[in-house]
Design a protein around this motif. Structure first.
Motif, PDB file in Angstrom:
ATOM      1  N   TYR A   1      -1.680  59.160  -3.146  1.00  0.00           N
ATOM      2  CA  TYR A   1      -2.805  60.070  -3.378  1.00  0.00           C
ATOM      3  C   TYR A   1      -3.064  60.925  -2.136  1.00  0.00           C
ATOM      4  CZ  TYR A   1      -7.697  61.400  -4.304  1.00  0.00           C
ATOM      5  OH  TYR A   1      -8.864  62.094  -4.485  1.00  0.00           O
ATOM      6  N   LEU A  21     -15.072  58.949 -19.988  1.00  0.00           N
ATOM      7  CA  LEU A  21     -14.224  57.755 -19.836  1.00  0.00           C
ATOM      8  C   LEU A  21     -13.629  57.352 -21.182  1.00  0.00           C
ATOM      9  CD1 LEU A  21     -16.470  55.668 -17.393  1.00  0.00           C
ATOM     10  CD2 LEU A  21     -14.244  56.678 -16.862  1.00  0.00           C
ATOM     11  N   TYR A  37     -10.156  59.719 -19.625  1.00  0.00           N
ATOM     12  CA  TYR A  37     -10.094  60.069 -18.208  1.00  0.00           C
ATOM     13  C   TYR A  37     -10.329  58.818 -17.372  1.00  0.00           C
ATOM     14  CZ  TYR A  37     -10.016  64.940 -19.543  1.00  0.00           C
ATOM     15  OH  TYR A  37      -9.644  66.146 -20.079  1.00  0.00           O
ATOM     16  N   THR A  38      -9.694  58.764 -16.197  1.00  0.00           N
ATOM     17  CA  THR A  38      -9.837  57.582 -15.344  1.00  0.00           C
ATOM     18  C   THR A  38     -11.186  57.622 -14.631  1.00  0.00           C
ATOM     19  OG1 THR A  38      -8.886  58.641 -13.389  1.00  0.00           O
ATOM     20  CG2 THR A  38      -7.340  57.545 -14.896  1.00  0.00           C
ATOM     21  N   LYS A  39     -11.614  56.461 -14.142  1.00  0.00           N
ATOM     22  CA  LYS A  39     -12.874  56.380 -13.402  1.00  0.00           C
ATOM     23  C   LYS A  39     -12.821  57.280 -12.167  1.00  0.00           C
ATOM     24  CE  LYS A  39     -16.216  53.123 -11.468  1.00  0.00           C
ATOM     25  NZ  LYS A  39     -16.843  54.165 -10.743  1.00  0.00           N
ATOM     26  N   LYS A  40     -11.673  57.312 -11.499  1.00  0.00           N
ATOM     27  CA  LYS A  40     -11.522  58.144 -10.296  1.00  0.00           C
ATOM     28  C   LYS A  40     -11.700  59.623 -10.640  1.00  0.00           C
ATOM     29  CE  LYS A  40      -8.388  57.237  -7.223  1.00  0.00           C
ATOM     30  NZ  LYS A  40      -7.097  57.117  -6.564  1.00  0.00           N
ATOM     31  N   GLU A  41     -11.118  60.057 -11.767  1.00  0.00           N
ATOM     32  CA  GLU A  41     -11.259  61.463 -12.166  1.00  0.00           C
ATOM     33  C   GLU A  41     -12.722  61.792 -12.464  1.00  0.00           C
ATOM     34  OE1 GLU A  41      -7.090  62.631 -14.389  1.00  0.00           O
ATOM     35  OE2 GLU A  41      -8.390  61.169 -15.377  1.00  0.00           O
TER      36      GLU A  41
END
Length: 194
Positions: free
Chosen positions: A106, A156, A160-164
């Motif tokens: 990342y 979510l 979509y991911t939690k980070k996004e």
């Protein structure tokens, strides 16, 4: 030497702002100059760096951002310009979380950060940013309305991911309070940008 400057923004450029303090214009390099507007009265947290080539001021919206900048500077191979570029490319909370979770891949997304430098960032800073992440999350959670919370859960659920979702949450918090549907629309627009 300087902790912060209180003044008015007189110039906003792609990589710096000018803060007028009692008739003196301080040129301050910032990771997010467009977060400021000309004529705006501000407090900018300052780090002064002295080199053979001159004295440079770096400015941040919060003390936490300044602290993260200083932590990045402590990493071998990262200078002020690299640290500023890394902070400009990502919101500080997501950056701190990525470092805490040891996400080398990342970190290689940032300008001038190869695998070796990313590994060094994780090696030097992992375990040292926990308080920063907690403070940022605490501040953000305090400002999440029930409608925004519903919208975040819906994003979510859409896969979509939690980070996004965490990455766009600060931008949604800054929006005017609105309905969950409107938050979802704005959230999707932000997620599709990157």
């Amino acid at each position: 030497m300087y902790e912060y400057l209180n003044g008015n923004i007189t110039i906003v450029k792609p990589d710096f702002i000018v803060v007028d303090v009692n008739g003196i214009g301080y040129k301050v390099f910032s990771p997010s100059p467009y977060a400021y507007q000309e004529g705006q009265k501000v407090r900018v947290f300052i780090e002064q760096i002295v080199r053979d080539t001159g004295v440079t001021l770096y400015g941040f919206q919060t003390e936490d951002d300044k602290g993260l900048f200083l932590k990045l500077l402590s990493v071998s191979g990262i200078g002020p310009k690299s640290a500023l570029a890394i902070m400009a490319a990502e919101d500080s909370n997501s950056l701190a979380e990525a470092i805490e979770q040891g996400e080398v891949k990342y970190l290689t997304r940032f300008p001038g950060v190869g695998k070796k430098t990313a590994s060094q960032i994780v090696l030097d800073l992992k375990g040292k940013l926990g308080d920063y992440v907690k403070n940022a999350n605490k501040e953000a959670l305090a400002e999440i309305t029930p409608e925004l919370n519903d919208a975040l859960l819906a994003l979510l659920a859409l896969g979509y991911t939690k980070k996004e979702v965490d990455r766009i949450t600060p931008a949604l918090i800054e929006e005017e309070k609105t309905t969950a549907d409107q938050y979802i629309k704005k959230g999707l627009a932000l997620l599709l940008k990157k």
